[in-house]
Design an enzyme around this catalytic site. Structure first.
Site, PDB file in Angstrom:
ATOM      1  N   GLY A 103       0.833  -1.194   0.000  1.00 39.76           N
ATOM      2  CA  GLY A 103       0.000   0.000   0.000  1.00 39.76           C
ATOM      3  C   GLY A 103       0.866   1.241   0.000  1.00 39.76           C
ATOM      4  O   GLY A 103       2.024   1.215  -0.416  1.00 39.76           O
ATOM      5  N   SER A 104       0.313   2.320   0.489  1.00 45.02           N
ATOM      6  CA  SER A 104       0.994   3.611   0.421  1.00 45.02           C
ATOM      7  C   SER A 104       2.143   3.695   1.414  1.00 45.02           C
ATOM      8  O   SER A 104       2.160   3.017   2.449  1.00 45.02           O
ATOM      9  CB  SER A 104       0.002   4.740   0.704  1.00 45.02           C
ATOM     10  OG  SER A 104      -0.367   4.748   2.072  1.00 45.02           O
ATOM     11  N   THR A 105       3.091   4.569   1.103  1.00 42.90           N
ATOM     12  CA  THR A 105       4.214   4.800   2.011  1.00 42.90           C
ATOM     13  C   THR A 105       3.732   5.384   3.336  1.00 42.90           C
ATOM     14  O   THR A 105       4.241   5.022   4.407  1.00 42.90           O
ATOM     15  CB  THR A 105       5.240   5.733   1.355  1.00 42.90           C
ATOM     16  OG1 THR A 105       5.730   5.114   0.157  1.00 42.90           O
ATOM     17  CG2 THR A 105       6.414   6.012   2.282  1.00 42.90           C
ATOM     18  N   THR A 134       0.884   4.893   4.918  1.00 41.50           N
ATOM     19  CA  THR A 134       0.324   3.830   5.756  1.00 41.50           C
ATOM     20  C   THR A 134       1.421   2.887   6.226  1.00 41.50           C
ATOM     21  O   THR A 134       1.404   2.417   7.363  1.00 41.50           O
ATOM     22  CB  THR A 134      -0.758   3.060   4.985  1.00 41.50           C
ATOM     23  OG1 THR A 134      -1.793   3.967   4.585  1.00 41.50           O
ATOM     24  CG2 THR A 134      -1.364   1.971   5.845  1.00 41.50           C
ATOM     25  N   GLY A 135       2.382   2.614   5.358  1.00 40.50           N
ATOM     26  CA  GLY A 135       3.494   1.746   5.741  1.00 40.50           C
ATOM     27  C   GLY A 135       4.271   2.287   6.921  1.00 40.50           C
ATOM     28  O   GLY A 135       4.681   1.540   7.822  1.00 40.50           O
ATOM     29  N   GLU A 163       5.787  -3.415   0.922  1.00 43.05           N
ATOM     30  CA  GLU A 163       5.864  -2.988  -0.482  1.00 43.05           C
ATOM     31  C   GLU A 163       4.999  -1.743  -0.577  1.00 43.05           C
ATOM     32  O   GLU A 163       3.769  -1.821  -0.616  1.00 43.05           O
ATOM     33  CB  GLU A 163       5.387  -4.106  -1.404  1.00 43.05           C
ATOM     34  CG  GLU A 163       5.778  -3.884  -2.854  1.00 43.05           C
ATOM     35  CD  GLU A 163       4.628  -3.390  -3.705  1.00 43.05           C
ATOM     36  OE1 GLU A 163       4.421  -2.155  -3.741  1.00 43.05           O
ATOM     37  OE2 GLU A 163       3.958  -4.215  -4.328  1.00 43.05           O
ATOM     38  N   CYS A 223       1.373  -0.578  -8.573  1.00 43.64           N
ATOM     39  CA  CYS A 223       2.467  -0.008  -7.774  1.00 43.64           C
ATOM     40  C   CYS A 223       3.730   0.174  -8.611  1.00 43.64           C
ATOM     41  O   CYS A 223       4.400   1.195  -8.525  1.00 43.64           O
ATOM     42  CB  CYS A 223       2.769  -0.901  -6.581  1.00 43.64           C
ATOM     43  SG  CYS A 223       1.390  -1.075  -5.430  1.00 43.64           S
TER      44      CYS A 223
END
Length: 477
Positions: free
Chosen positions: A224-226, A228-229, A246, A280
């Site tokens: 997912g998004s950076t 959220t990561g 990822e 992505c």
């Protein structure tokens, strides 16, 4: 049974009762296609407890039996592939044909079968008179799999396939945007797996936050998004769960001087517009040498303007809508900013309301500066900025100048030149004369803000394992 009735039967197995749950719209028509269960943190705690209890027995089955069951799960997906593709097409928006819904189901079974049959033997470290030492790979325990909405089924398989293969149990949280297709696939897989080895949990971000910080989760896999990561990294600090992340990509491609535009145009297009740009590791910014710039732009525009777009259930279409309104708004904002900066819209550049609320025409943007938002931010949609360059070193500086490094590509008619150029790109994967192609035995992962950890093949099995060194006496002389 028709494909649509088979899809309805699958939905009936997993959706919330009438009047309950959260309505999930068809991405193309915005009509409700089903009701996703809305589960609570208490439900999640129960699911993790069940997965924890089931894990020792699942691991004790051994690699051979687990492999047999995963191959049976792949067969079950194949038997339900058309129904699952119809649910996926409606919920996510991707057409059945082209590199889309049916393609995604095929990738699910290909990856699952590869996971089932790939060996990860112990590694002998020392074997002499002094000692015998081996490195052994064992199950991590309970794996939390947190998936995205763009390739919801395929990426879920990327997470659960290796995890189950190594003896872990898995709790899956699908995206709030695409829960139905994932829950339907899990239901099909669970026809052949023991109880509580694989559990789906459908809910909002509160569920995701608890899953990331839960003390009984041993490994987290996230795509997912950076942004959220980064939250997952922070949340997992308390339980020290192992992580495979990822995260966001803004993949660059560089077309080197002397390259034949006609030879690469179609591969460039699909590198950028796969899944209508919602991938992505899609090509999201393209740098083209001035000597062939106009020819590349014209070739891309010709392909983009000819690709059929529309409802995914129409067998003729290969491009679909944006999956959700927030993503549609991001694409619209970035293209409008490019226009305001004087960039040239070669084709597209606007919504397609006659097709539906979330359709945006395939867009090629030329004569755009490198510092434009459409270049510097990940658009995740059907709009490709093409940046002109004259100095190759400057092109590499631009390509490497952002905090993302998932994939990249170099394009050249000279193989030796291309391989040398590939080493200059700062990304986890670099493709030559293609973009975005993956293989279940070739490791995949990002660098910089795109995350860390590897998936696929032997390295993917290692990532969902814990290591143990077993040492003993050496050989007798």
């Amino acid at each position: 049974m028709t494909d649509s009735s088979a899809a309805s039967a699958l939905l009936d197995r997993i959706q919330a009762p009438e009047g309950e749950g959260r309505e999930i719209p068809d991405a193309a028509t915005r009509e409700t296609i089903g009701r996703a269960p809305v589960q609570t943190v208490a439900d999640l705690d129960d699911a993790i407890a069940r997965a924890r209890a089931a894990q020792p027995g699942w691991e004790a089955l051994g690699h051979g039996r687990r492999s047999e069951l995963l191959l049976a799960a792949a067969d079950a997906i194949d038997a339900n592939a058309e129904a699952l593709a119809h649910i996926l097409s409606r919920e996510q928006g991707k057409p059945l044909n082209g590199p889309n819904a049916r393609f995604e189901l095929g990738a699910c079974t290909a990856w699952l079968r590869t996971n089932a049959t790939t060996e990860l033997p112990s590694e002998v470290l020392i074997d002499d008179e002094s000692m015998h030492a081996e490195l052994v790979y064992k199950a991590a325990g309970v794996v939390a799999a947190i998936g995205p909405w763009n390739w919801p089924l395929m990426i879920t398989i990327w997470q659960i396939g290796p995890s189950l293969r190594m003896g872990n149990t898995v709790v899956v949280k699908p995206s709030e945007y695409t829960p139905l297709s994932v829950l339907a696939m899990l239901s099909v897989i669970n026809e052949v797996l023991p109880a509580d080895v694989l559990i789906g949990i459908s809910g909002d971000r509160e569920i995701g936050a608890r899953l990331s910080s839960h003390p009984d989760v041993d490994k987290i896999m996230f795509t997912g998004s950076t942004a959220t990561g980064r939250k997952i990294i922070e949340a997992s600090a308390g339980n020290l769960a192992r992580l495979t992340l990822e995260m966001g990509g803004n993949d660059a491609g560089i077309v080197l001087p002397g390259t034949d535009p006609a030879a690469i145009a179609e591969d460039l297009f699909w590198g950028a517009f796969l899944n209508t740009g919602q991938t992505c590791a899609a090509l999201k910014r393209l740098y083209v040498h001035e000597s062939i710039y106009d020819q590349v732009v014209d070739a891309l525009a010709g392909i983009a303007s000819s690709m059929p777009m529309g409802n995914g259930l129409d067998e003729d279409n290969v491009l679909g809508p944006l999956q959700n309104k927030p993503q549609f708004d991001i694409v619209s904002r970035l293209v409008e900013d490019a226009k305001a900066r004087g960039a040239r819209i070669v084709t597209g550049g606007e919504a397609a309301p006659e097709l539906g609320e979330l359709f945006y025409r395939p867009t090629i943007v030329a004569d755009i500066p490198n510092d434009a938002d459409l270049v510097q931010e990940e658009q995740f949609g059907p709009a490709l900025p093409v940046v002109r360059y004259s100095d190759v070193d400057e092109a590499f500086a631009w390509a490497n100048g952002i905090d993302a490094g998932l994939g990249a590509s170099v394009w050249s008619s000279d193989p030796e030149q291309a391989r040398e150029a590939a080493t200059r790109m700062q990304s986890g994967t670099v493709w030559i004369n293609s973009h975005g192609g993956i293989h279940p035995m070739v490791p995949f992962g990002g660098v910089k803000g795109s995350g860390y950890g590897l998936e696929f093949g032997v390295e993917g099995l290692k990532s969902v394992s814990v290591t143990q060194v077993v040492s003993g006496p050496g050989r007798k002389g």
